[in-house]
Every structure is written in structure tokens, then in C-alpha cells.
Design a protein around this motif. Structure first.
Motif, PDB file in Angstrom:
ATOM      1  N   ASP A 177     126.403 -93.408  44.542  1.00  0.00           N
ATOM      2  CA  ASP A 177     126.155 -93.079  45.948  1.00  0.00           C
ATOM      3  C   ASP A 177     127.340 -93.547  46.799  1.00  0.00           C
ATOM      4  O   ASP A 177     127.479 -94.734  47.101  1.00  0.00           O
ATOM      5  N   LYS A 178     128.186 -92.596  47.216  1.00  0.00           N
ATOM      6  CA  LYS A 178     129.419 -92.957  47.918  1.00  0.00           C
ATOM      7  C   LYS A 178     129.112 -93.628  49.265  1.00  0.00           C
ATOM      8  O   LYS A 178     129.773 -94.602  49.656  1.00  0.00           O
ATOM      9  N   GLY A 179     128.099 -93.114  49.952  1.00  0.00           N
ATOM     10  CA  GLY A 179     127.747 -93.704  51.257  1.00  0.00           C
ATOM     11  C   GLY A 179     127.387 -95.178  51.106  1.00  0.00           C
ATOM     12  O   GLY A 179     127.809 -96.032  51.900  1.00  0.00           O
ATOM     13  N   LEU A 180     126.632 -95.467  50.056  1.00  0.00           N
ATOM     14  CA  LEU A 180     126.199 -96.851  49.803  1.00  0.00           C
ATOM     15  C   LEU A 180     127.408 -97.738  49.488  1.00  0.00           C
ATOM     16  O   LEU A 180     127.553 -98.846  50.026  1.00  0.00           O
ATOM     17  N   ILE A 181     128.302 -97.230  48.650  1.00  0.00           N
ATOM     18  CA  ILE A 181     129.497 -98.011  48.281  1.00  0.00           C
ATOM     19  C   ILE A 181     130.378 -98.229  49.512  1.00  0.00           C
ATOM     20  O   ILE A 181     130.875 -99.347  49.748  1.00  0.00           O
ATOM     21  N   ASP A 182     130.519 -97.200  50.345  1.00  0.00           N
ATOM     22  CA  ASP A 182     131.330 -97.364  51.562  1.00  0.00           C
ATOM     23  C   ASP A 182     130.717 -98.439  52.465  1.00  0.00           C
ATOM     24  O   ASP A 182     131.429 -99.282  53.002  1.00  0.00           O
ATOM     25  N   THR A 183     129.400 -98.403  52.607  1.00  0.00           N
ATOM     26  CA  THR A 183     128.744 -99.397  53.473  1.00  0.00           C
ATOM     27  C   THR A 183     128.945-100.807  52.910  1.00  0.00           C
ATOM     28  O   THR A 183     129.208-101.756  53.662  1.00  0.00           O
ATOM     29  N   ILE A 184     128.832-100.949  51.588  1.00  0.00           N
ATOM     30  CA  ILE A 184     129.034-102.273  50.979  1.00  0.00           C
ATOM     31  C   ILE A 184     130.449-102.771  51.298  1.00  0.00           C
ATOM     32  O   ILE A 184     130.651-103.931  51.676  1.00  0.00           O
ATOM     33  N   ASN A 185     131.421-101.874  51.202  1.00  0.00           N
ATOM     34  CA  ASN A 185     132.805-102.295  51.453  1.00  0.00           C
ATOM     35  C   ASN A 185     133.093-102.553  52.933  1.00  0.00           C
ATOM     36  O   ASN A 185     133.955-103.349  53.273  1.00  0.00           O
ATOM     37  N   GLU A 186     132.336-101.893  53.798  1.00  0.00           N
ATOM     38  CA  GLU A 186     132.515-102.177  55.236  1.00  0.00           C
ATOM     39  C   GLU A 186     131.874-103.508  55.590  1.00  0.00           C
ATOM     40  O   GLU A 186     132.422-104.301  56.340  1.00  0.00           O
ATOM     41  N   GLU A 187     130.683-103.784  55.017  1.00  0.00           N
ATOM     42  CA  GLU A 187     129.912-104.945  55.487  1.00  0.00           C
ATOM     43  C   GLU A 187     130.117-106.201  54.643  1.00  0.00           C
ATOM     44  O   GLU A 187     129.949-107.305  55.133  1.00  0.00           O
ATOM     45  N   ARG A 188     130.371-106.029  53.366  1.00  0.00           N
ATOM     46  CA  ARG A 188     130.690-107.147  52.459  1.00  0.00           C
ATOM     47  C   ARG A 188     129.590-108.187  52.285  1.00  0.00           C
ATOM     48  O   ARG A 188     129.746-109.171  51.554  1.00  0.00           O
ATOM     49  N   ALA A 189     128.482-108.041  53.003  1.00  0.00           N
ATOM     50  CA  ALA A 189     127.377-109.007  52.885  1.00  0.00           C
ATOM     51  C   ALA A 189     126.100-108.341  53.397  1.00  0.00           C
ATOM     52  O   ALA A 189     126.160-107.335  54.099  1.00  0.00           O
ATOM     53  N   TYR A 190     124.973-108.874  53.002  1.00  0.00           N
ATOM     54  CA  TYR A 190     123.693-108.368  53.505  1.00  0.00           C
ATOM     55  C   TYR A 190     122.650-109.471  53.356  1.00  0.00           C
ATOM     56  O   TYR A 190     122.922-110.520  52.741  1.00  0.00           O
TER      57      TYR A 190
END
Ligand SMILES: NC(=O)C1=CN([C@@H]2O[C@H](COP(=O)(O)OP(=O)(O)OC[C@H]3O[C@@H](n4cnc5c(N)ncnc54)[C@H](O)[C@@H]3O)[C@@H](O)[C@H]2O)C=CC1
Ligand SMILES: O=P(O)(O)OC[C@H]1O[C@](O)(CO)[C@@H](O)[C@@H]1O
Length: 407
Positions: free
Chosen positions: A37-50
Motif C-alpha cells: 500500500d503506497k499511501g500507507l508507506i508514504d504516510t509512515i515516511n512522512e510521520e515516522r511515528a504513531y
């Protein structure tokens, strides 16, 4: 010198973000999520934490007891060479998966490619653990990976790649950040309970039978078969029966379903006198401890804060009706020990009654029942002979449950 171990986790979904990653992070691993899921991977790389929201509260804070941060995460798309470079990485120690059993076929060639690249780069030992709801999921993955390795690569993998089966238990349903006023769509909601048991003897490393960088909260065993069956034939059996019966009664969530006295009686009957009795006979679990294990599971089903949808828990009924899976599996074990299976038969009948057009396996099952007839189809699915007590019990319950549908 600090070790800073790395782990790659396949599948940045509920279990990946809500169960495996928090434990790895707490134990000092840097986590690389990989997903299609590219959207999910992009979000992970933008936010780096959750944040991981522990949903076991008393109603204050929206049913939340605690919020824990998982930081230092990154993502790589599983379809790119970035992933192969991550598998080559000298600090990589561990690869885990939580992608769904059928997806193991798809990730095996990538893992094999990564193993070859790691060997070529002079890399060291890694361990692979598939955290899926099935007995022997890592062994299945290992076989698929090995089919893509030959010669020196296969021999290298034999020495340097540990494949360890495990049992994973934590309820992590889809989470609504809006409902919980959460900062990120990566946030995830989980129950507090978790259990991750890994087959120690299959792990490779400096100390045979252990991980070089231990994971706090991960238990090692040399008797995984017993824990695997205990979990699949108790938690998953009870969960599936609760979900299918609840769906028939028109309930939306597991906690609503288990609050129904008739459903709770059937679930307890299946877990205590049937699967539980067989498990105690086979694996020598102490009766009182096993009873406490069952009661704890029923309490987990009653947790209204997780809002676990019966449709999620009942997803893919044909997989769940597999001969070694959570419904037919314990029934077959009971038959081996001459234990009658009235409540498990009801559970199997409830799964067979599952009618949800949005679930492909439900549609496939309905079509097969119409075309083949229920009698024959039950034999084909379960392996129980036509006219045997269990077969008759399933057919009888199926008829009785038709009344539930109309109610
Ligand atoms: N959610 C839960 O409470 C539990 C789930 N499990 C097991 O964990 C596994 C995952 O379940 P969930 O996390 O709930 O599912 P999920 O759907 O939330 O996550 C699965 C993730 O895998 C990704 N994925 C699919 N194909 C992929 C591929 N080829 N390569 C890389 N990533 C891929 C999806 O995009 C998704 O992000 C299943 O086997 C499930 O039975 C086990 C215990 C608890
Ligand atoms: O993930 P599956 O195998 O479809 O089944 C759902 C089940 O898995 C779990 O998500 C976790 O074990 C349970 O909530 C449920 O019994």
C-alpha cells in the motif's frame, strides 16, 4: 558500541502496527515496515511515528487506558528494490510478517531475492517469523522461500536464516482515528492483552534457540504445537462462533454477541466441555488453568472498547472451516478422544450459515451449498462421514439456526 538492531515487518496493518512493532520498538529495534500500500508507506515516511491506543479503559478517555508511542519507524514499498537493500542491511536481525496467510505465497519470492542479495553482500544471520493466524505459518513460508533458492544460496540460507513458527494473540481491529481524536491515521487501537510465543529451537544466532537481541514480551518455547493449538482452538474458536452466531442474531460487534446469554452458553460449551477437554487430554494442560484461560478470553470478548466487528472476525469463512482451523480442527480433535461435539457442531453450522455478499468466501460457500447439497458439502469440507454423529449434529444445528435468521 550500541547495537541498534533493525527489523523488517511485512504488512503495516493492524497486527503489524498494533502488536509486533510496539514490542520490537520497546526492545530497541528500528522498524522498517514494508507493504504493497503506497499511501500507507508514504504516510509512515512522512510521520515516522504513531500512537498505540490501549482500549481497555473504564469509559473515561473514550475507553482508552493508555497511549504508547512507536517512533523511529520507516517504510519501504514491498515491490521495490529498496526492500532488497533493507534485507541486505548489516544491522538487520529479524523479519516478521502479518499479511494474511494467502499472501505468504506473494512475499516468498521477494524474501528469496533478499536472501540471495544478503549472501552476496556478506551479510549475517537473520530470523524470520510469520505472525499469522495459522498453525505452522512460518514453516509454510519457509517452504515457499526455499522453492526459490538453490545451490549455494540454499545452503547459505540453511546456515544463516532461522524460520521460527509462532502463536500470536492480540485483538487489533480497525481503528477510527476520528472517533478517538487521534493525531494520525497510522494510530491503532488494541486490547491490553497480548501473547507472542515463538518456537525457540528454530531460531539462529549467537546463542542457539534465542534471539541475539531479545524482545521483551516475546516468550520462547520448545513446545509450540501445544500453545498454537491452545490459542487457535480456544480464542479463535470462541471468537468465530461468537461472530457467526452474533451475525445471525443481527449483532454488529463481538461484545454485543457475547452478551447474549444463549450465544455465551454455546461458546462456553464449545470451549470448556469440547475443545478444552480435548486440548487438556492431548497437551496435558491443567483443567483449572485451562478454565481460567477460557474465562480470560470470554472477558476479552466482552471488552466493549475495542468495538470488534463480527464481520471482521467472521471474514473468510471457508478458511475458518478448514480441517485444521478453528472450527473443524477442534471438532476433529474431540472425535479422536471420543468427546461429543454438540456446541462445536453448532459453531460449524453457524459458519456454514454465514451469508454476507461482501465476503467472497461466503458467496462461494452459499453457491456450493446450493449446487452440492449441504450433506455432501459438509463431508467435503470437514471430512466427517455422512451419517456420523458430528455430521448429523451439524445438519441439525444448521436447520435450527434457520430460525435464528428469521428472528
Ligand atoms: N488483527 C488481529 O487482531 C490479528 C490478526 N492476526 C493475523 O495477522 C495477519 C494480518 O492481519 P491484520 O493485521 O488484521 O490485517 P491488515 O489487513 O490490517 O494488515 C495486512 C497488511 O498486509 C499488507 N499486505 C498485503 N499484501 C501484501 C504484500 N504482498 N506485501 C506486503 N504487505 C502486504 C496490507 O496492505 C495490509 O496493510 C493475518 O494473518 C491475521 O490472521 C493474528 C492475530 C490477531
Ligand atoms: O484474522 P483471522 O484469522 O481472519 O481471524 C480473526 C481472528 O484473528 C484475531 O484477529 C486475532 O487472533 C481474532 O480477533 C479473530 O479470532
Amino acid at each position: 558500541m550500541s547495537v541498534k538492531p533493525r527489523a523488517i515487518h511485512f504488512g503495516a496493518g493492524n497486527i503489524g502496527r498494533g502488536f509486533i512493532a510496539p514490542l520490537l520498538r520497546k526492545s530497541g529495534y528500528h522498524i522498517v515496515f514494508t507493504d504493497v500500500d503506497k499511501g500507507l508507506i508514504d504516510t509512515i515516511n512522512e510521520e515516522r511515528a504513531y500512537d498505540v491506543h490501549i482500549l481497555d479503559g473504564d469509559g473515561s478517555m473514550d475507553g482508552e487506558k493508555e497511549v504508547l508511542e512507536v517512533d523511529h519507524v520507516k517504510g519501504v514499498l514491498s515491490t521495490t528494490n529498496d526492500l532488497i537493500r533493507e534485507i541486505e542491511h548489516p544491522k538487520l536481525k529479524l523479519i516478521t510478517t502479518a499479511v494474511g496467510l494467502p499472501v505468504l505465497d506473494k512475499i516468498a519470492p521477494t524474501l528469496a531475492k533478499g536472501i540471495k542479495a544478503r549472501r552476496a553482500a556478506g551479510g549475517g544471520i537473520i530470523n524470520i517469523i510469520a505472525c499469522e493466524n495459522a498453525i505452522g505459518a512460518t514453516a509454510q513460508l519457509e517452504e515457499k522461500v526455499r522453492a526459490h533458492l538453490e545451490g549455494g544460496d540454499a545452503a547459505w540460507a540453511e546456515q544463516h536464516v532461522g524460520f521460527a513458527n509462532c502463536s500470536v494473540d492480540r485483538i487489533v481491529p480497525p481503528f477510527s482515528p476520528e472517533e478517538h481524536d487521534a493525531d494520525s491515521k497510522l494510530d491503532v487501537g488494541v486490547e491490553e492483552f497480548f501473547e507472542w510465543i515463538v518456537e525457540g529451537p528454530s531460531l539462529k544466532g549467537a546463542k542457539p534457540g534465542a534471539l541475539d537481541v531479545p524482545i521483551d514480551g516475546l516468550a520462547l518455547t520448545d513446545n509450540l504445537a501445544a500453545y498454537n493449538e491452545r490459542k487457535l482452538f480456544t480464542l479463535n474458536t470462541g471468537h468465530a462462533i461468537t461472530a457467526y452466531l452474533g451475525y445471525l442474531r443481527g449483532f454488529h460487534t463481538v461484545d454485543q454477541s457475547i452478551a447474549d446469554a444463549e450465544i455465551a452458553d454455546i461458546v462456553r460449551g464449545a470451549l470448556q466441555a469440547e475443545s478444552g477437554a480435548a486440548l487438556c487430554r492431548k497437551h496435558k494442560f491443567k483443567d483449572t488453568e485451562h478454565e481460567a484461560y477460557i474465562e480470560k478470553i470470554i472477558t476479552r470478548f466482552q471488552n466493549a472498547a475495542v468495538k470488534d466487528d463480527v464481520v471482521r472476525v467472521g471474514r473468510q469463512p471457508l478458511r475458518k472451516l478448514g480441517r485444521g482451523d478453528r472450527l473443524v480442527g477442534p471438532a476433529r480433535m474431540c472425535v479422536e478422544y471420543d468427546i461429543p461435539v454438540r456446541h462445536l457442531a453448532t459453531g460449524i453450522a453457524a459458519a456454514l450459515s454465514y451469508e454476507n455478499e461482501e465476503d467472497d468466501q461466503s458467496a462461494e460457500m452459499r453457491k456450493a451449498i446450493t449446487e452440492k447439497g449441504l450433506d455432501k458439502y459438509v463431508v467435503e469440507l470437514t471430512g466427517f462421514e455422512e451419517g456420523s454423529d458430528v455430521h448429523k449434529g451439524i445438519l441439525k444445528s444448521y436447520k435450527e439456526l434457520e430460525g435464528w435468521k428469521k428472528a
